[in-house]
Design a protein around this motif. Structure first.
Motif, PDB file in Angstrom:
ATOM      1  N   TRP A 248       4.152   1.093   7.259  1.00  0.00           N
ATOM      2  CA  TRP A 248       3.978   1.924   6.057  1.00  0.00           C
ATOM      3  C   TRP A 248       2.639   1.623   5.401  1.00  0.00           C
ATOM      4  O   TRP A 248       2.000   2.529   4.836  1.00  0.00           O
ATOM      5  N   ALA A 249       2.209   0.356   5.453  1.00  0.00           N
ATOM      6  CA  ALA A 249       0.940  -0.022   4.825  1.00  0.00           C
ATOM      7  C   ALA A 249      -0.248   0.604   5.556  1.00  0.00           C
ATOM      8  O   ALA A 249      -1.261   0.958   4.935  1.00  0.00           O
ATOM      9  N   ASP A 250      -0.145   0.756   6.874  1.00  0.00           N
ATOM     10  CA  ASP A 250      -1.192   1.452   7.626  1.00  0.00           C
ATOM     11  C   ASP A 250      -1.297   2.905   7.163  1.00  0.00           C
ATOM     12  O   ASP A 250      -2.398   3.456   7.013  1.00  0.00           O
ATOM     13  N   ALA A 251      -0.135   3.533   6.963  1.00  0.00           N
ATOM     14  CA  ALA A 251      -0.117   4.921   6.493  1.00  0.00           C
ATOM     15  C   ALA A 251      -0.724   5.022   5.099  1.00  0.00           C
ATOM     16  O   ALA A 251      -1.477   5.947   4.787  1.00  0.00           O
ATOM     17  N   THR A 252      -0.389   4.066   4.236  1.00  0.00           N
ATOM     18  CA  THR A 252      -0.949   4.040   2.887  1.00  0.00           C
ATOM     19  C   THR A 252      -2.466   3.924   2.926  1.00  0.00           C
ATOM     20  O   THR A 252      -3.186   4.613   2.202  1.00  0.00           O
ATOM     21  N   ASP A 253      -2.959   3.056   3.801  1.00  0.00           N
ATOM     22  CA  ASP A 253      -4.403   2.861   3.916  1.00  0.00           C
ATOM     23  C   ASP A 253      -5.089   4.139   4.388  1.00  0.00           C
ATOM     24  O   ASP A 253      -6.225   4.433   3.983  1.00  0.00           O
ATOM     25  N   ALA A 254      -4.412   4.916   5.227  1.00  0.00           N
ATOM     26  CA  ALA A 254      -4.992   6.180   5.694  1.00  0.00           C
ATOM     27  C   ALA A 254      -5.223   7.146   4.536  1.00  0.00           C
ATOM     28  O   ALA A 254      -6.209   7.889   4.513  1.00  0.00           O
ATOM     29  N   ASP A 267       6.536   2.927  -4.948  1.00  0.00           N
ATOM     30  CA  ASP A 267       5.338   2.534  -5.677  1.00  0.00           C
ATOM     31  C   ASP A 267       4.724   1.220  -5.205  1.00  0.00           C
ATOM     32  O   ASP A 267       3.673   0.813  -5.698  1.00  0.00           O
ATOM     33  N   TRP A 268       5.352   0.591  -4.205  1.00  0.00           N
ATOM     34  CA  TRP A 268       4.667  -0.535  -3.566  1.00  0.00           C
ATOM     35  C   TRP A 268       3.410  -0.060  -2.837  1.00  0.00           C
ATOM     36  O   TRP A 268       2.518  -0.851  -2.570  1.00  0.00           O
ATOM     37  N   ALA A 269       3.354   1.246  -2.560  1.00  0.00           N
ATOM     38  CA  ALA A 269       2.131   1.800  -1.957  1.00  0.00           C
ATOM     39  C   ALA A 269       0.947   1.630  -2.896  1.00  0.00           C
ATOM     40  O   ALA A 269      -0.178   1.385  -2.449  1.00  0.00           O
ATOM     41  N   LYS A 270       1.195   1.756  -4.190  1.00  0.00           N
ATOM     42  CA  LYS A 270       0.099   1.576  -5.146  1.00  0.00           C
ATOM     43  C   LYS A 270      -0.441   0.149  -5.078  1.00  0.00           C
ATOM     44  O   LYS A 270      -1.666  -0.074  -5.122  1.00  0.00           O
ATOM     45  N   LYS A 337       2.042  -5.994  -7.210  1.00  0.00           N
ATOM     46  CA  LYS A 337       3.014  -5.369  -6.303  1.00  0.00           C
ATOM     47  C   LYS A 337       3.083  -3.856  -6.471  1.00  0.00           C
ATOM     48  O   LYS A 337       3.537  -3.146  -5.577  1.00  0.00           O
ATOM     49  N   GLY A 338       2.638  -3.341  -7.641  1.00  0.00           N
ATOM     50  CA  GLY A 338       2.743  -1.915  -7.895  1.00  0.00           C
ATOM     51  C   GLY A 338       4.061  -1.518  -8.514  1.00  0.00           C
ATOM     52  O   GLY A 338       4.382  -0.336  -8.619  1.00  0.00           O
ATOM     53  N   SER A 339       4.828  -2.501  -8.957  1.00  0.00           N
ATOM     54  CA  SER A 339       6.174  -2.274  -9.466  1.00  0.00           C
ATOM     55  C   SER A 339       6.221  -2.424 -10.978  1.00  0.00           C
ATOM     56  O   SER A 339       5.194  -2.529 -11.649  1.00  0.00           O
ATOM     57  N   LEU A 340       7.435  -2.452 -11.523  1.00  0.00           N
ATOM     58  CA  LEU A 340       7.660  -2.716 -12.937  1.00  0.00           C
ATOM     59  C   LEU A 340       8.421  -4.024 -13.091  1.00  0.00           C
ATOM     60  O   LEU A 340       9.312  -4.319 -12.282  1.00  0.00           O
ATOM     61  N   PRO A 341       8.112  -4.809 -14.121  1.00  0.00           N
ATOM     62  CA  PRO A 341       8.904  -6.014 -14.373  1.00  0.00           C
ATOM     63  C   PRO A 341      10.360  -5.645 -14.670  1.00  0.00           C
ATOM     64  O   PRO A 341      10.638  -4.567 -15.175  1.00  0.00           O
TER      65      PRO A 341
END
Length: 412
Positions: A248-254, A267-270, A337-341
């Motif tokens: 998934w991280a490779d796809a995000t980087d694309a 939102d971990w993609a962020k 992380k791109g998340s919320l506390p």
């Protein structure tokens, strides 16, 4: 991928936890699946907080959630459970306290007033029979759409406001010679897309009924329409064989590099985009997937603490749980992380536009469980497997996929 899995598993099984913790009260071995660039950087917040207090941390990474589950099961069965393990706080997580294999951390939760500062949804997921067993780290949402600013600007496209916009953008991006939809090789990535479509076609009530295991709703004609949309979208992604070695991280980087136009991802993609040097509204855009704007498909990350036979392990485990819920650690972790506390009493300043939107959704109590969080693990795995096969195999009919999804849910 099989070679990589074997390497991770071998590293875990060869690690001797007794050497880690036997003579050191503040030592823990931590099994986790946060291995992408942003995930590793975020985990460093907790690692540095723990070791900075004079404790020891033995890092035991696994390739993914399934690998963590396999390794932990093997270690528990063989009598040397890890002190700390990453575990999503979902419907299936209650099996751990039911089986009596994890420590309750009620003493820490009560002393630190977790029930006063955690959302009710989070408390429900980390508790069993009135006691708290999991230490939550953050809240993610799965129903985000990430777009390439470079591709959208060049193609004269605006951020999609509807599914018609999504398909129109995909077609235009394809005409431009770019990849419309970025995907890795994980079956669960396909299920994230379909969850959005299900909510769009069936509404909140239908969506909740399906993720709760109501098989009858799968026979709704709108479910067939949802599968038709998924099939249509599949034609804008790379073939399964091309995606297989990618994450998934490779796809995000694309998306960040401007090689792919859109990604449906939590939102971990962020966090991954930011870790790779990309910035919101400069390199990528974020929005909730059309048709899900009134919902927030929540995923609650957490750690659990297996019962061990090691001296002083429980003391270290309780201290570890307290460290995870520290206000400063919560904010620092989620920023990366791109998340919320999970805490409601933290300072929200410094959040970017995507984070502020997520915080508004939580404040409005718009959270609903993600499919993977609500369904029992075996049912969820079966549901996801059918969707992935349908997405990857153009010869499978909508009717066949609908029937097989119905059979999966009937096992409830």
């Amino acid at each position: 991928m099989k070679v990589k899995t074997a390497i991770f598993a071998a590293a875990l099984m060869l690690a001797n936890p007794l050497n880690v913790a036997a003579d050191s009260p503040g030592a823990v071995d931590v099994v986790h699946f946060w291995v992408s660039k942003s995930e590793s950087q975020a985990l460093d917040v907790f690692r540095q907080a723990w070791t900075g207090a004079g404790n020891q941390w033995a890092d035991l990474p696994a390739e993914n959630k399934a690998a963590v589950q396999r390794v932990v099961s093997d270690r528990v069965a063989n009598g040397y459970a890890p002190a700390v393990m990453q575990w999503n706080a979902n419907e299936g997580s209650r099996e751990l306290p039911e089986m009596g294999i994890v420590l309750d951390i009620e003493e820490v939760a009560t002393a630190d007033r977790w029930r006063d500062v955690l959302p009710a949804t989070v408390l429900d997921r980390i508790s069993y029979k009135g006691k708290i067993y999991f230490a939550p780290t953050n809240i993610h949402a799965e129903n985000w759409l990430w777009t390439s600013e470079a591709i959208f600007l060049k193609a004269g496209l605006r951020a999609p406001q509807s599914w018609d916009d999504i398909f129109a953008a995909a077609e235009r991006i394809k005409e431009e010679g770019r990849l419309p939809i970025a995907l890795g090789g994980g079956n669960w990535e396909i299920s994230l897309i379909f969850n959005n479509i299900m909510h769009y076609k069936l509404g909140s009530e239908g969506y909740v009924r399906i993720i709760s295991g109501d098989a009858a709703v799968v026979q709704d004609p709108r479910m067939a329409e949802a599968l038709g949309m998924l099939r249509r979208l599949s034609r804008y992604a790379e073939p399964a064989a091309v995606r297989a070695p990618k994450t998934w991280a490779d796809a995000t980087d694309a998306v960040g590099r401007g090689e792919a136009g859109m990604q449906f991802m939590g939102d971990w993609a962020k966090g991954e985009l930011v870790a790779r040097g990309y910035a919101v509204d400069r390199d990528f855009g974020c929005s909730l997937v059309p048709g899900t704007e009134i919902a927030y498909f929540m995923v609650i990350d957490a750690f659990a603490f297996p019962i061990t036979n090691r001296p002083d392990a429980a003391t270290a485990q309780q201290a570890f749980a307290r460290m995870l819920l520290d206000r400063d650690n919560q904010v620092a972790f989620s920023r990366i992380k791109g998340s919320l506390p999970v805490r409601t009493d933290v300072d929200p300043s410094g959040l970017d536009r995507c984070g502020r939107l997520g915080l508004e959704m939580i404040a409005e109590k718009s959270g609903v469980s993600a499919q993977s969080m609500a369904m029992p693990i075996q049912m969820s795995d079966g549901f996801i497997a059918v969707l992935a096969e349908f997405f990857n195999d153009q010869s499978m009919s909508v009717e066949t996929a609908q029937r097989r999804l119905y059979e999966v849910l009937q096992q409830n």
